[in-house]
Design a protein around this motif. Structure first.
Motif, PDB file in Angstrom:
ATOM      1  N   GLU A  30       0.846  -1.218   0.000  1.00 26.04           N
ATOM      2  CA  GLU A  30       0.000   0.000   0.000  1.00 26.04           C
ATOM      3  C   GLU A  30       0.868   1.249   0.000  1.00 26.04           C
ATOM      4  OE1 GLU A  30      -3.289   2.415  -0.174  1.00 26.04           O
ATOM      5  OE2 GLU A  30      -3.116   0.258  -0.501  1.00 26.04           O
ATOM      6  N   GLU A  31       1.930   1.217   0.792  1.00 23.54           N
ATOM      7  CA  GLU A  31       2.837   2.363   0.831  1.00 23.54           C
ATOM      8  C   GLU A  31       3.488   2.579  -0.536  1.00 23.54           C
ATOM      9  OE1 GLU A  31       5.597   1.577   3.922  1.00 23.54           O
ATOM     10  OE2 GLU A  31       4.204   2.074   5.558  1.00 23.54           O
ATOM     11  N   ALA A  32       3.842   1.391  -1.130  1.00 24.22           N
ATOM     12  CA  ALA A  32       4.471   1.515  -2.459  1.00 24.22           C
ATOM     13  C   ALA A  32       3.496   2.096  -3.466  1.00 24.22           C
ATOM     14  CB  ALA A  32       4.978   0.137  -2.910  1.00 24.22           C
ATOM     15  N   ARG A  33       2.231   1.655  -3.344  1.00 23.18           N
ATOM     16  CA  ARG A  33       1.222   2.162  -4.286  1.00 23.18           C
ATOM     17  C   ARG A  33       1.025   3.661  -4.095  1.00 23.18           C
ATOM     18  NH1 ARG A  33      -3.882   3.369  -4.283  1.00 23.18           N
ATOM     19  NH2 ARG A  33      -4.077   2.803  -2.075  1.00 23.18           N
ATOM     20  N   LEU A  34       0.949   4.094  -2.845  1.00 25.39           N
ATOM     21  CA  LEU A  34       0.768   5.519  -2.559  1.00 25.39           C
ATOM     22  C   LEU A  34       1.961   6.325  -3.050  1.00 25.39           C
ATOM     23  CD1 LEU A  34      -0.752   5.320   1.055  1.00 25.39           C
ATOM     24  CD2 LEU A  34      -1.943   5.889  -1.077  1.00 25.39           C
ATOM     25  N   LEU A  35       3.137   5.704  -2.802  1.00 29.24           N
ATOM     26  CA  LEU A  35       4.344   6.393  -3.259  1.00 29.24           C
ATOM     27  C   LEU A  35       4.358   6.517  -4.771  1.00 29.24           C
ATOM     28  CD1 LEU A  35       7.046   7.684  -2.509  1.00 29.24           C
ATOM     29  CD2 LEU A  35       8.066   5.392  -2.561  1.00 29.24           C
ATOM     30  N   ASP A  36       3.891   5.442  -5.428  1.00 33.90           N
ATOM     31  CA  ASP A  36       3.851   5.475  -6.899  1.00 33.90           C
ATOM     32  C   ASP A  36       2.883   6.541  -7.381  1.00 33.90           C
ATOM     33  OD1 ASP A  36       4.569   4.256  -9.528  1.00 33.90           O
ATOM     34  OD2 ASP A  36       2.412   3.808  -9.552  1.00 33.90           O
ATOM     35  N   ASN A  37       1.760   6.618  -6.687  1.00 39.73           N
ATOM     36  CA  ASN A  37       0.780   7.659  -7.067  1.00 39.73           C
ATOM     37  C   ASN A  37       1.364   9.053  -6.860  1.00 39.73           C
ATOM     38  OD1 ASN A  37      -1.141   5.767  -7.794  1.00 39.73           O
ATOM     39  ND2 ASN A  37      -2.127   5.746  -5.778  1.00 39.73           N
ATOM     40  N   VAL A  39       4.505   9.801  -6.970  1.00 38.54           N
ATOM     41  CA  VAL A  39       5.492  10.033  -8.023  1.00 38.54           C
ATOM     42  C   VAL A  39       4.797  10.428  -9.323  1.00 38.54           C
ATOM     43  CG1 VAL A  39       7.249   8.932  -9.453  1.00 38.54           C
ATOM     44  CG2 VAL A  39       7.236   8.553  -6.983  1.00 38.54           C
ATOM     45  N   LYS A  40       3.699   9.671  -9.607  1.00 39.90           N
ATOM     46  CA  LYS A  40       2.953  10.001 -10.831  1.00 39.90           C
ATOM     47  C   LYS A  40       2.436  11.443 -10.781  1.00 39.90           C
ATOM     48  CE  LYS A  40       1.369   5.299 -11.936  1.00 39.90           C
ATOM     49  NZ  LYS A  40       0.187   4.425 -12.067  1.00 39.90           N
ATOM     50  N   ALA A  41       1.931  11.807  -9.603  1.00 44.44           N
ATOM     51  CA  ALA A  41       1.405  13.175  -9.471  1.00 44.44           C
ATOM     52  C   ALA A  41       2.511  14.195  -9.654  1.00 44.44           C
ATOM     53  CB  ALA A  41       0.721  13.344  -8.115  1.00 44.44           C
ATOM     54  N   LEU A  42       3.687  13.873  -9.044  1.00 48.44           N
ATOM     55  CA  LEU A  42       4.810  14.806  -9.170  1.00 48.44           C
ATOM     56  C   LEU A  42       5.279  14.892 -10.617  1.00 48.44           C
ATOM     57  CD1 LEU A  42       6.855  13.928  -5.957  1.00 48.44           C
ATOM     58  CD2 LEU A  42       5.547  16.023  -6.406  1.00 48.44           C
ATOM     59  N   GLU A  43       5.311  13.705 -11.272  1.00 42.78           N
ATOM     60  CA  GLU A  43       5.725  13.725 -12.677  1.00 42.78           C
ATOM     61  C   GLU A  43       4.742  14.534 -13.524  1.00 42.78           C
ATOM     62  OE1 GLU A  43       6.023   9.656 -13.705  1.00 42.78           O
ATOM     63  OE2 GLU A  43       8.094   9.430 -12.974  1.00 42.78           O
ATOM     64  N   SER A  44       3.451  14.342 -13.227  1.00 42.66           N
ATOM     65  CA  SER A  44       2.436  15.096 -13.982  1.00 42.66           C
ATOM     66  C   SER A  44       2.571  16.597 -13.722  1.00 42.66           C
ATOM     67  CB  SER A  44       1.037  14.602 -13.584  1.00 42.66           C
ATOM     68  OG  SER A  44       0.047  15.371 -14.242  1.00 42.66           O
ATOM     69  N   GLU A  45       2.815  16.896 -12.420  1.00 44.21           N
ATOM     70  CA  GLU A  45       2.975  18.321 -12.062  1.00 44.21           C
ATOM     71  C   GLU A  45       4.217  18.887 -12.729  1.00 44.21           C
ATOM     72  OE1 GLU A  45       3.322  21.136  -8.049  1.00 44.21           O
ATOM     73  OE2 GLU A  45       3.086  18.955  -7.882  1.00 44.21           O
ATOM     74  N   TYR A  46       5.279  18.024 -12.753  1.00 44.83           N
ATOM     75  CA  TYR A  46       6.526  18.465 -13.377  1.00 44.83           C
ATOM     76  C   TYR A  46       6.314  18.752 -14.864  1.00 44.83           C
ATOM     77  CZ  TYR A  46      11.341  18.347 -15.076  1.00 44.83           C
ATOM     78  OH  TYR A  46      12.535  18.657 -15.694  1.00 44.83           O
ATOM     79  N   ALA A  47       5.584  17.834 -15.515  1.00 45.31           N
ATOM     80  CA  ALA A  47       5.301  18.041 -16.943  1.00 45.31           C
ATOM     81  C   ALA A  47       4.490  19.320 -17.145  1.00 45.31           C
ATOM     82  CB  ALA A  47       4.554  16.820 -17.489  1.00 45.31           C
ATOM     83  N   GLY A  48       3.521  19.539 -16.223  1.00 44.75           N
ATOM     84  CA  GLY A  48       2.727  20.772 -16.331  1.00 44.75           C
ATOM     85  C   GLY A  48       3.579  22.012 -16.137  1.00 44.75           C
ATOM     86  N   LEU A  49       4.533  21.873 -15.165  1.00 51.02           N
ATOM     87  CA  LEU A  49       5.410  23.019 -14.924  1.00 51.02           C
ATOM     88  C   LEU A  49       6.296  23.305 -16.135  1.00 51.02           C
ATOM     89  CD1 LEU A  49       6.436  22.364 -11.201  1.00 51.02           C
ATOM     90  CD2 LEU A  49       4.924  24.173 -12.073  1.00 51.02           C
ATOM     91  N   LEU A  50       6.774  22.186 -16.764  1.00 53.37           N
ATOM     92  CA  LEU A  50       7.584  22.387 -17.973  1.00 53.37           C
ATOM     93  C   LEU A  50       6.775  23.086 -19.059  1.00 53.37           C
ATOM     94  CD1 LEU A  50       9.558  19.000 -18.233  1.00 53.37           C
ATOM     95  CD2 LEU A  50      10.450  21.257 -17.592  1.00 53.37           C
ATOM     96  N   LYS A  51       5.528  22.630 -19.219  1.00 55.91           N
ATOM     97  CA  LYS A  51       4.669  23.246 -20.232  1.00 55.91           C
ATOM     98  C   LYS A  51       4.378  24.704 -19.882  1.00 55.91           C
ATOM     99  CE  LYS A  51       0.458  22.370 -22.824  1.00 55.91           C
ATOM    100  NZ  LYS A  51      -0.719  21.483 -22.988  1.00 55.91           N
ATOM    101  N   GLN A  52       4.150  24.931 -18.564  1.00 52.86           N
ATOM    102  CA  GLN A  52       3.896  26.295 -18.108  1.00 52.86           C
ATOM    103  C   GLN A  52       5.117  27.170 -18.334  1.00 52.86           C
ATOM    104  OE1 GLN A  52       2.671  26.471 -14.035  1.00 52.86           O
ATOM    105  NE2 GLN A  52       2.224  28.672 -14.084  1.00 52.86           N
ATOM    106  N   LYS A  53       6.325  26.522 -18.119  1.00 49.56           N
ATOM    107  CA  LYS A  53       7.567  27.268 -18.340  1.00 49.56           C
ATOM    108  C   LYS A  53       7.680  27.697 -19.796  1.00 49.56           C
ATOM    109  CE  LYS A  53      12.585  26.791 -18.212  1.00 49.56           C
ATOM    110  NZ  LYS A  53      13.727  25.886 -17.958  1.00 49.56           N
ATOM    111  N   GLU A  54       7.361  26.719 -20.691  1.00 51.83           N
ATOM    112  CA  GLU A  54       7.420  27.058 -22.109  1.00 51.83           C
ATOM    113  C   GLU A  54       6.470  28.220 -22.432  1.00 51.83           C
ATOM    114  OE1 GLU A  54       6.493  23.513 -24.128  1.00 51.83           O
ATOM    115  OE2 GLU A  54       8.410  22.516 -23.699  1.00 51.83           O
ATOM    116  N   GLY A  55       5.262  28.154 -21.828  1.00 53.35           N
ATOM    117  CA  GLY A  55       4.311  29.256 -22.057  1.00 53.35           C
ATOM    118  C   GLY A  55       4.834  30.572 -21.521  1.00 53.35           C
TER     119      GLY A  55
END
Length: 308
Positions: A30-37, A39-55
């Motif tokens: 369960e901890e691993a699953r939460l951690l994975d989620n 990470v996914k959220a951070l990766e998604s946020e990171y991608a959004g930040l990159l896109k926001q940076k480009e904008g």
């Protein structure tokens, strides 16, 4: 960015150790699953930040361009403002000059208006004076005309017999009274001395004409076109001398015997050059040999030039 799926590997490691209980395993899963989620959220946020940076980079670029354009526009506006201020200063100077010129023009216009009003008042006064003078002259002219008519009537009455015999004619043209006296009543042929009978006629005519005021009495001598005879040529070389001598003798009589002032008298001879009839007949020549006594207005008198 490639994400490593480490959760299954972590679970496999736990199972391989053989020392993890089921509860612990599930908890770790369960901890691993939460951690994975996470990470996914951070990766998604990171991608959004990159896109926001480009904008943001693009927006920064646009803002930079807009800023550059705004700065250029500001510089242009500043230059326009400087030019506008210079134009304003120039216009103010022009307006000041024009205002001074307008003020001067207004002052000159007021002076001209005052002058014209003064001229108009003087002109009105002149018109009034002229109208008064014209009226006085009209009255005086009517008086003179009436006086000439009265003289004409008096001559016609007192010289009736001579007029009837054709020795005298009287005419009145525009206030110029003329007494025409044929030669035979005044002179013998070729002579300039007035006959005694003619002197009496001249006296009566002179007394009447002398009473007319503001008139000059002009005596004119006229002849026919027959040349002076050889016998008389030494005395009268031509009809000029004869006609002038006759007029002069009449003037002498009017001044010396009738008492008409000399300044009102004048004499002139016209020889044969102002005939009233045809010189081709004896009757015509008799009419041309004449003395004319003319009442002339004083203003028509010919003044002698001043002596130097």
């Amino acid at each position: 960015m490639n994400r490593i799926h480490w959760v299954p590997l972590f679970i496999a490691a736990l199972l391989a150790g053989g020392c993890v209980s089921t509860g612990t395993y599930e908890k770790k899963v369960e901890e691993a699953r939460l951690l994975d989620n996470t990470v996914k959220a951070l990766e998604s946020e990171y991608a959004g930040l990159l896109k926001q940076k480009e904008g943001l980079v693009l927006e920064k670029k646009d803002l930079t361009q807009n800023l550059t354009a705004a700065l250029q526009q500001s510089a242009d506006l500043q230059q326009d403002l400087v030019s506008a201020r210079a134009d304003t200063d120039r216009l103010e100077r022009v307006l000041s000059t024009r205002s001074q010129e307008a003020g001067q023009a207004m002052a000159e216009m007021r002076q001209n208006i005052d002058r014209l009003e003064g001229d108009n008042r003087r002109l009105q006064q002149q018109i009034t004076d002229l109208a008064s003078q014209v009226e006085k002259e009209r009255v005086a002219r009517e008086t003179r005309v009436a006086e000439v008519k009265s003289t004409y009537d008096e001559l016609g009455s007192k010289m009736e017999s001579e007029i009837t015999r054709g020795e005298i004619t009287i005419s009145d043209l525009q206030g110029r009274l003329t007494v025409n006296m044929v030669e035979r009543i005044l002179f013998d042929s070729g002579r300039a001395d007035v006959k005694p009978a003619g002197l009496e006629v001249l006296r009566r005519v002179g007394e009447i004409l002398g009473g007319v005021k503001e008139k000059e009495i002009r005596v004119e001598g006229h002849s026919d076109n027959i040349p002076i005879s050889t016998r008389l040529a030494q005395t009268f070389p031509s009809n000029w001398e004869l006609s002038t001598a006759r007029a002069t003798n009449v003037v002498h009589f009017l001044q010396e015997k009738v008492g008409i002032p000399g300044e009102r008298l004048s004499a002139c001879g016209f020889s044969e050059f102002r005939p009233v009839a045809d010189n081709a007949t004896s009757e015509g020549r008799a009419q041309n040999r004449r003395i004319q006594i003319v009442l002339v207005p004083i203003e028509e008198r010919v003044e002698a030039p001043p002596t130097k």
